[in-house]
Design an enzyme around this catalytic site. Structure first.
Site, mmCIF file in Angstrom:
data_model
loop_
_atom_site.group_PDB
_atom_site.id
_atom_site.type_symbol
_atom_site.label_atom_id
_atom_site.label_comp_id
_atom_site.label_asym_id
_atom_site.label_seq_id
_atom_site.Cartn_x
_atom_site.Cartn_y
_atom_site.Cartn_z
ATOM 1 N N ARG A 1 2.872 -15.342 13.138
ATOM 2 C CA ARG A 1 3.324 -16.122 13.038
ATOM 3 C C ARG A 1 4.871 -15.734 12.588
ATOM 4 N NH1 ARG A 1 4.665 -18.022 7.657
ATOM 5 N NH2 ARG A 1 5.157 -19.942 7.743
ATOM 6 N N ARG B 1 -10.361 -2.835 21.569
ATOM 7 C CA ARG B 1 -10.677 -1.614 21.347
ATOM 8 C C ARG B 1 -10.924 -1.171 23.322
ATOM 9 N NH1 ARG B 1 -10.148 0.729 15.987
ATOM 10 N NH2 ARG B 1 -12.187 0.216 14.948
ATOM 11 N N ARG C 1 -28.790 3.043 -12.827
ATOM 12 C CA ARG C 1 -29.002 3.657 -11.618
ATOM 13 C C ARG C 1 -27.492 4.470 -10.908
ATOM 14 N NH1 ARG C 1 -32.488 -1.070 -8.252
ATOM 15 N NH2 ARG C 1 -34.569 0.281 -8.611
ATOM 16 N N ASP D 1 -7.318 1.202 7.339
ATOM 17 C CA ASP D 1 -7.620 2.471 6.777
ATOM 18 C C ASP D 1 -6.047 3.259 5.826
ATOM 19 O OD1 ASP D 1 -9.804 1.961 8.140
ATOM 20 O OD2 ASP D 1 -9.261 4.054 9.859
ATOM 21 N N GLY E 1 -3.216 -0.283 15.238
ATOM 22 C CA GLY E 1 -3.429 1.399 14.294
ATOM 23 C C GLY E 1 -2.860 2.689 15.703
ATOM 24 N N ASP E 2 -3.421 3.624 14.845
ATOM 25 C CA ASP E 2 -3.011 5.109 15.948
ATOM 26 C C ASP E 2 -3.469 4.852 17.211
ATOM 27 O OD1 ASP E 2 -5.624 6.785 15.811
ATOM 28 O OD2 ASP E 2 -5.659 5.213 14.063
ATOM 29 N N ARG F 1 -12.687 6.126 8.955
ATOM 30 C CA ARG F 1 -13.858 7.888 9.836
ATOM 31 C C ARG F 1 -12.858 8.668 9.755
ATOM 32 N NH1 ARG F 1 -13.190 4.307 15.471
ATOM 33 N NH2 ARG F 1 -11.156 3.487 14.641
ATOM 34 N N THR G 1 -3.648 -1.780 10.410
ATOM 35 C CA THR G 1 -5.470 -1.502 10.151
ATOM 36 C C THR G 1 -5.556 -1.248 8.618
ATOM 37 O OG1 THR G 1 -6.702 0.660 10.220
ATOM 38 C CG2 THR G 1 -3.669 0.979 10.643
ATOM 39 N N ARG H 1 -29.685 4.104 -5.546
ATOM 40 C CA ARG H 1 -29.700 3.733 -4.177
ATOM 41 C C ARG H 1 -28.192 3.347 -3.252
ATOM 42 N NH1 ARG H 1 -33.901 3.281 -5.855
ATOM 43 N NH2 ARG H 1 -35.477 1.067 -6.005
ATOM 44 N N GLY I 1 -8.982 -2.069 15.956
ATOM 45 C CA GLY I 1 -9.730 -3.198 14.028
ATOM 46 C C GLY I 1 -9.061 -3.718 13.896
ATOM 47 N N VAL J 1 6.201 -12.825 13.836
ATOM 48 C CA VAL J 1 7.549 -12.862 15.256
ATOM 49 C C VAL J 1 7.261 -13.676 15.903
ATOM 50 C CG1 VAL J 1 6.185 -11.161 17.480
ATOM 51 C CG2 VAL J 1 5.117 -10.667 14.823
ATOM 52 N N ASP K 1 -4.174 4.752 7.473
ATOM 53 C CA ASP K 1 -3.619 6.293 7.823
ATOM 54 C C ASP K 1 -2.092 6.194 8.737
ATOM 55 O OD1 ASP K 1 -4.783 5.046 9.430
ATOM 56 O OD2 ASP K 1 -5.846 6.287 10.418
HETATM 57 O O1 F6P Z 1 -9.768 1.414 12.334
HETATM 58 C C1 F6P Z 1 -10.437 0.813 11.414
HETATM 59 C C2 F6P Z 1 -11.691 0.575 10.932
HETATM 60 O O2 F6P Z 1 -12.097 -0.550 10.539
HETATM 61 C C3 F6P Z 1 -12.361 1.967 10.200
HETATM 62 O O3 F6P Z 1 -12.449 2.038 9.393
HETATM 63 C C4 F6P Z 1 -14.240 2.254 10.896
HETATM 64 O O4 F6P Z 1 -14.270 3.495 10.940
HETATM 65 C C5 F6P Z 1 -13.649 1.650 12.178
HETATM 66 O O5 F6P Z 1 -12.175 0.494 12.797
HETATM 67 C C6 F6P Z 1 -14.782 0.505 12.624
HETATM 68 O O6 F6P Z 1 -14.629 0.417 13.677
HETATM 69 P P1 F6P Z 1 -15.568 -0.796 14.976
HETATM 70 O O7 F6P Z 1 -15.568 -2.745 14.338
HETATM 71 O O8 F6P Z 1 -14.831 -1.079 16.330
HETATM 72 O O9 F6P Z 1 -16.612 -0.256 15.553
#
Ligand code: F6P
Length: 323
Positions: free
Chosen positions: A22, A73, A164, A129, A103-104, A173, A127, A247, A12, A24, A131
């Site tokens: 830039r 991906r 609300r 996330d 990312g991972d 994720r 990333t 909502r 992602g 690098v 994570d």
């Molecule tokens: O890993 C980054 C991320 O934005 C996650 O938070 C999310 O679950 C996922 O990518 C969504 O990926 P895609 O854009 O491939 O649907």
């Protein structure tokens, strides 16, 4: 002395990747190293889709979200055929080092690649996330949480006006770090994240006990939470607390775009700059990170997906301040 490196962004996209690209390219040029930029991550390695990066290739991109090298991906990279084609292409180009921004999933790919292609690979954590183990902030996280906070501030205005409850779903994720920080910064009343087990009854009890004088209530839910996401949480609340007007807002991919924050650009530049230096000194199969303002290196196998426990103080802080 290395003469040629490869560079790609994978997984992602995240704001700040361009600042890293830039850094690098310009650091490599400074050391008379040529950079080959592969397009769409590992897909570009397989298809031999690349550009020779010049100083001008990275002009005017430091402030832009997304990645000018594009990303993907790659399912094909998970196959034997895909990975061996990628290795052949790296040999053809006589690449002596590789920088992977991702990312991972991207670093798991890097680990597979390193088993077949014995050149140094350095990863820059890209990333939203946050994570990955081995850095305080991944490239993209700071911008993403600022985007979320700005969005929730807007939601708060309308929630206040209508008295609300809003259930706001943010990305993550497997990790609730976007949810955690943005919940604190937006003064959210509740937080649901994958790292924390929670009980539906407790949530309902909490909602019923909310002060009547509090007109708006925001519940931040990470997409990977065990509740199943914002709509599921909303269903539960509607069933048990029909007296509330409620909502749902799913923030989605706006969290991945936008101009990177100052902090993001600085961190991404530091990481890209040091990634090239790391390759020059023969470091391999490590992710670069910044912890307490120091550049640190973590082997890929340690950096990828470990469920991290969230800071308990911060969880308590949300409970106390949001009550
Ligand atoms: O890993 C980054 C991320 O934005 C996650 O938070 C999310 O679950 C996922 O990518 C969504 O990926 P895609 O854009 O491939 O649907």
């Amino acid at each position: 002395m290395i003469k040629k490196i490869g560079l790609l962004t994978s997984g992602g996209d995240s704001p700040g990747m361009n600042a890293c690209i830039r850094a690098v390219v310009r650091t490599a040029i400074h050391h008379n190293i040529q950079t080959i930029g592969f397009i769409r991550g590992y897909e570009g390695l397989i298809d031999n889709n690349y550009i020779e990066m010049k100083r001008e290739s990275v002009s005017g991109i430091i402030h832009k979200g997304g990645t000018t090298l594009k990303t993907a991906r790659s399912e094909r990279f998970m196959t034997e055929k895909g990975i061996s084609t990628a290795v052949d292409n790296l040999f053809k180009h006589e690449i002596e080092g590789l920088v992977i921004i991702g990312g991972d999933g991207s670093f798991k790919g890097a680990m597979e690649l390193s088993k077949r292609f014995h050149i140094p690979i350095v990863g820059c954590p890209g990333t939203i996330d946050n994570d990955l183990v081995g850095t305080d902030f991944t490239i993209g996280y700071d911008t993403a949480i600022n985007t979320v906070v700005e969005a929730i501030d807007k939601i708060r205005d309308t929630a206040e006006s209508h008295d609300r409850i809003f259930v706001v779903e943010v990305m993550g994720r497997d990790a609730g770090l976007i949810a955690l920080r943005s919940a604190i910064a937006s003064g959210a009343e509740a937080l649901l994240v994958p790292e924390l087990k929670h009980d539906n009854d407790d949530l309902i009890k909490k909602i019923k006990n909310w002060r009547a004088s509090k007109s708006s209530k925001i519940i931040v839910v990470a997409e990977g939470d065990e509740s199943g996401g914002a709509f599921k949480v909303a269903e539960l609340i509607k069933k048990h607390c029909p007296e509330f007007d409620l909502r749902v807002s799913i923030l989605g991919h706006i969290q991945r775009g936008g101009n990177p924050t100052c902090m993001e650009r600085v961190n991404a530049s530091i990481m890209g700059f040091n990634a090239v230096k790391a390759l020059m000194t023969g470091r391999r199969n490590e992710m670069i990170g910044i912890i307490n303002k120091q550049v640190v290196f973590t082997p890929f196998e340690k950096s990828v997906k470990h469920i991290q426990s969230l800071n308990k103080d911060l969880i308590e802080l949300i409970e106390v301040l949001g009550s």
